[in-house]
Motif scaffolding. Sequence first.
Motif, PDB file in Angstrom:
ATOM      1  N   LEU A  47      33.152  40.480  53.527  1.00 19.95           N
ATOM      2  CA  LEU A  47      33.216  40.791  52.097  1.00 19.95           C
ATOM      3  C   LEU A  47      32.969  42.274  51.858  1.00 19.95           C
ATOM      4  CD1 LEU A  47      31.265  37.950  50.219  1.00 19.95           C
ATOM      5  CD2 LEU A  47      33.730  38.314  50.273  1.00 19.95           C
ATOM      6  N   PHE A  48      31.915  42.791  52.500  1.00 20.56           N
ATOM      7  CA  PHE A  48      31.598  44.199  52.263  1.00 20.56           C
ATOM      8  C   PHE A  48      32.661  45.113  52.862  1.00 20.56           C
ATOM      9  CE2 PHE A  48      29.663  48.314  52.678  1.00 20.56           C
ATOM     10  CZ  PHE A  48      28.973  48.443  51.483  1.00 20.56           C
ATOM     11  N   ILE A  49      33.160  44.761  54.038  1.00 19.10           N
ATOM     12  CA  ILE A  49      34.222  45.563  54.647  1.00 19.10           C
ATOM     13  C   ILE A  49      35.449  45.591  53.734  1.00 19.10           C
ATOM     14  CG2 ILE A  49      35.831  45.708  56.586  1.00 19.10           C
ATOM     15  CD1 ILE A  49      33.041  46.607  57.324  1.00 19.10           C
ATOM     16  N   THR A  50      35.726  44.461  53.091  1.00 16.80           N
ATOM     17  CA  THR A  50      36.835  44.401  52.136  1.00 16.80           C
ATOM     18  C   THR A  50      36.578  45.333  50.955  1.00 16.80           C
ATOM     19  OG1 THR A  50      37.366  42.112  52.737  1.00 16.80           O
ATOM     20  CG2 THR A  50      38.125  42.879  50.581  1.00 16.80           C
ATOM     21  N   GLY A  51      35.355  45.279  50.421  1.00 19.30           N
ATOM     22  CA  GLY A  51      34.999  46.184  49.335  1.00 19.30           C
ATOM     23  C   GLY A  51      35.069  47.636  49.770  1.00 19.30           C
ATOM     24  N   LYS A  63      46.283  50.392  41.951  1.00 19.63           N
ATOM     25  CA  LYS A  63      44.872  50.726  41.758  1.00 19.63           C
ATOM     26  C   LYS A  63      44.103  49.603  41.070  1.00 19.63           C
ATOM     27  CE  LYS A  63      41.813  54.361  39.984  1.00 19.63           C
ATOM     28  NZ  LYS A  63      40.882  53.431  39.310  1.00 19.63           N
ATOM     29  N   THR A  64      44.717  48.968  40.083  1.00 23.85           N
ATOM     30  CA  THR A  64      44.028  47.900  39.358  1.00 23.85           C
ATOM     31  C   THR A  64      43.716  46.728  40.280  1.00 23.85           C
ATOM     32  OG1 THR A  64      45.109  48.523  37.284  1.00 23.85           O
ATOM     33  CG2 THR A  64      44.156  46.309  37.414  1.00 23.85           C
ATOM     34  N   ILE A  65      44.713  46.293  41.045  1.00 20.14           N
ATOM     35  CA  ILE A  65      44.508  45.188  41.987  1.00 20.14           C
ATOM     36  C   ILE A  65      43.488  45.577  43.049  1.00 20.14           C
ATOM     37  CG2 ILE A  65      45.607  43.787  43.781  1.00 20.14           C
ATOM     38  CD1 ILE A  65      48.180  43.899  42.124  1.00 20.14           C
ATOM     39  N   ASN A  66      43.648  46.776  43.586  1.00 17.71           N
ATOM     40  CA  ASN A  66      42.737  47.270  44.622  1.00 17.71           C
ATOM     41  C   ASN A  66      41.289  47.254  44.141  1.00 17.71           C
ATOM     42  OD1 ASN A  66      42.471  49.127  47.267  1.00 17.71           O
ATOM     43  ND2 ASN A  66      41.222  50.008  45.650  1.00 17.71           N
ATOM     44  N   ASP A  67      41.061  47.809  42.953  1.00 22.44           N
ATOM     45  CA  ASP A  67      39.694  47.930  42.456  1.00 22.44           C
ATOM     46  C   ASP A  67      39.100  46.579  42.069  1.00 22.44           C
ATOM     47  OD1 ASP A  67      39.755  50.614  42.908  1.00 22.44           O
ATOM     48  OD2 ASP A  67      40.039  51.198  40.817  1.00 22.44           O
ATOM     49  N   TRP A  68      39.926  45.683  41.548  1.00 24.41           N
ATOM     50  CA  TRP A  68      39.391  44.370  41.190  1.00 24.41           C
ATOM     51  C   TRP A  68      39.007  43.567  42.428  1.00 24.41           C
ATOM     52  CZ3 TRP A  68      36.951  42.400  37.387  1.00 24.41           C
ATOM     53  CH2 TRP A  68      37.138  42.903  36.099  1.00 24.41           C
ATOM     54  N   ILE A  69      39.796  43.682  43.470  1.00 23.33           N
ATOM     55  CA  ILE A  69      39.423  43.016  44.720  1.00 23.33           C
ATOM     56  C   ILE A  69      38.128  43.618  45.262  1.00 23.33           C
ATOM     57  CG2 ILE A  69      40.068  42.726  47.155  1.00 23.33           C
ATOM     58  CD1 ILE A  69      42.943  42.311  46.234  1.00 23.33           C
ATOM     59  N   GLY A  70      38.005  44.937  45.164  1.00 22.36           N
ATOM     60  CA  GLY A  70      36.771  45.592  45.592  1.00 22.36           C
ATOM     61  C   GLY A  70      35.572  45.138  44.785  1.00 22.36           C
ATOM     62  N   ARG A  71      35.745  45.033  43.473  1.00 24.40           N
ATOM     63  CA  ARG A  71      34.646  44.589  42.608  1.00 24.40           C
ATOM     64  C   ARG A  71      34.231  43.152  42.935  1.00 24.40           C
ATOM     65  NH1 ARG A  71      37.722  47.562  38.692  1.00 24.40           N
ATOM     66  NH2 ARG A  71      36.542  49.408  38.012  1.00 24.40           N
ATOM     67  N   ILE A  72      35.213  42.294  43.121  1.00 24.00           N
ATOM     68  CA  ILE A  72      34.916  40.887  43.427  1.00 24.00           C
ATOM     69  C   ILE A  72      34.191  40.776  44.763  1.00 24.00           C
ATOM     70  CG2 ILE A  72      35.972  38.668  44.024  1.00 24.00           C
ATOM     71  CD1 ILE A  72      38.185  39.384  41.954  1.00 24.00           C
ATOM     72  N   ALA A  73      34.695  41.480  45.775  1.00 24.82           N
ATOM     73  CA  ALA A  73      34.104  41.389  47.113  1.00 24.82           C
ATOM     74  C   ALA A  73      32.666  41.892  47.133  1.00 24.82           C
ATOM     75  CB  ALA A  73      34.955  42.173  48.112  1.00 24.82           C
ATOM     76  N   THR A  74      32.409  43.036  46.516  1.00 23.78           N
ATOM     77  CA  THR A  74      31.050  43.586  46.540  1.00 23.78           C
ATOM     78  C   THR A  74      30.103  42.792  45.646  1.00 23.78           C
ATOM     79  OG1 THR A  74      31.729  45.221  44.864  1.00 23.78           O
ATOM     80  CG2 THR A  74      31.754  45.918  47.168  1.00 23.78           C
ATOM     81  N   GLY A  79      25.939  40.913  44.441  1.00 25.96           N
ATOM     82  CA  GLY A  79      25.842  41.357  43.058  1.00 25.96           C
ATOM     83  C   GLY A  79      25.849  42.864  42.910  1.00 25.96           C
ATOM     84  N   MET A  80      26.542  43.555  43.810  1.00 27.06           N
ATOM     85  CA  MET A  80      26.496  45.018  43.842  1.00 27.06           C
ATOM     86  C   MET A  80      27.493  45.639  42.868  1.00 27.06           C
ATOM     87  SD  MET A  80      26.116  45.600  47.968  1.00 27.06           S
ATOM     88  CE  MET A  80      25.190  47.140  47.881  1.00 27.06           C
ATOM     89  N   SER A  81      27.172  46.859  42.441  1.00 35.29           N
ATOM     90  CA  SER A  81      28.044  47.613  41.547  1.00 35.29           C
ATOM     91  C   SER A  81      29.074  48.375  42.373  1.00 35.29           C
ATOM     92  CB  SER A  81      27.229  48.597  40.703  1.00 35.29           C
ATOM     93  OG  SER A  81      28.078  49.538  40.069  1.00 35.29           O
ATOM     94  N   TYR A  82      30.325  48.043  42.188  1.00 39.32           N
ATOM     95  CA  TYR A  82      31.414  48.687  42.926  1.00 39.32           C
ATOM     96  C   TYR A  82      31.479  50.183  42.612  1.00 39.32           C
ATOM     97  CZ  TYR A  82      36.299  49.565  44.341  1.00 39.32           C
ATOM     98  OH  TYR A  82      37.448  50.061  44.905  1.00 39.32           O
TER      99      TYR A  82
END
Length: 222
Positions: A47-51, A63-74, A79-82
């Motif tokens: 999960l973190f490697i994905t983020g 960028k939108t898809i990339n960042d949302w996947i990052g937010r979800i993974a982290t 419960g971390m702030s991307y």
Amino acid sequence: MGVLIALTIISAWAFHLYYILNYAEVNFSSPLFYLHILIQAYLYTGLFITGHDAMHRTVSKNKTINDWIGRIATFLFAGMSYNRLIKNHFMHHKHPGDEKDPDFNTKSQNFFLWWLTFLYRYTTVTQLIVMAIAFNILKIWFDEISIWMFWVVPAFLGTFQLFYFGTYLPHKKPHTDEMQPHNARTLKKNHLVAMLTCYFFGYHHEHHESPHTPWWKLYQLK
């Protein structure tokens, strides 16, 4: 390809967690019990490697898809702030292994002191509140001991794995000439070991040399 791999890791984490919370027995004499914990810890690391890949814009060109996947993974990781992670991680890449590096401990190279400092720097009050709420929501459906052993413990093991193979081993002193200019060393070429230990993240000098190479292509740089 990056989106597919990211969604596969997130889905594997979610499905395995659902399975073990519902069906796995907390039995300290059972090897299967420990195997489930290790698998879930490895998926937490994923999960973190994905983020992390999302921070480097390598999950998706959108960028939108990339960042949302990052937010979800982290967020699922702990419960971390991307956005906060991005800021700190770019500082790490700009100042690897020196006093301005938020991942580096200039006061001590002791593993456990450094790890605790690492956890302290990346833990926020908001994050603790989010995780406490999530814990109590999970208690509605699952046994508390199962939540501790299959949700909490693997997350801590994941941070341990990430820190040991992704920060401590690559960046600890002494900083030798071959580690320059990133103060980063790398694992010897063994793709199976590199994948099992931390999703090729042990090839850390290569990552700093080419931060826009996704984790699943890092082995190609060896």
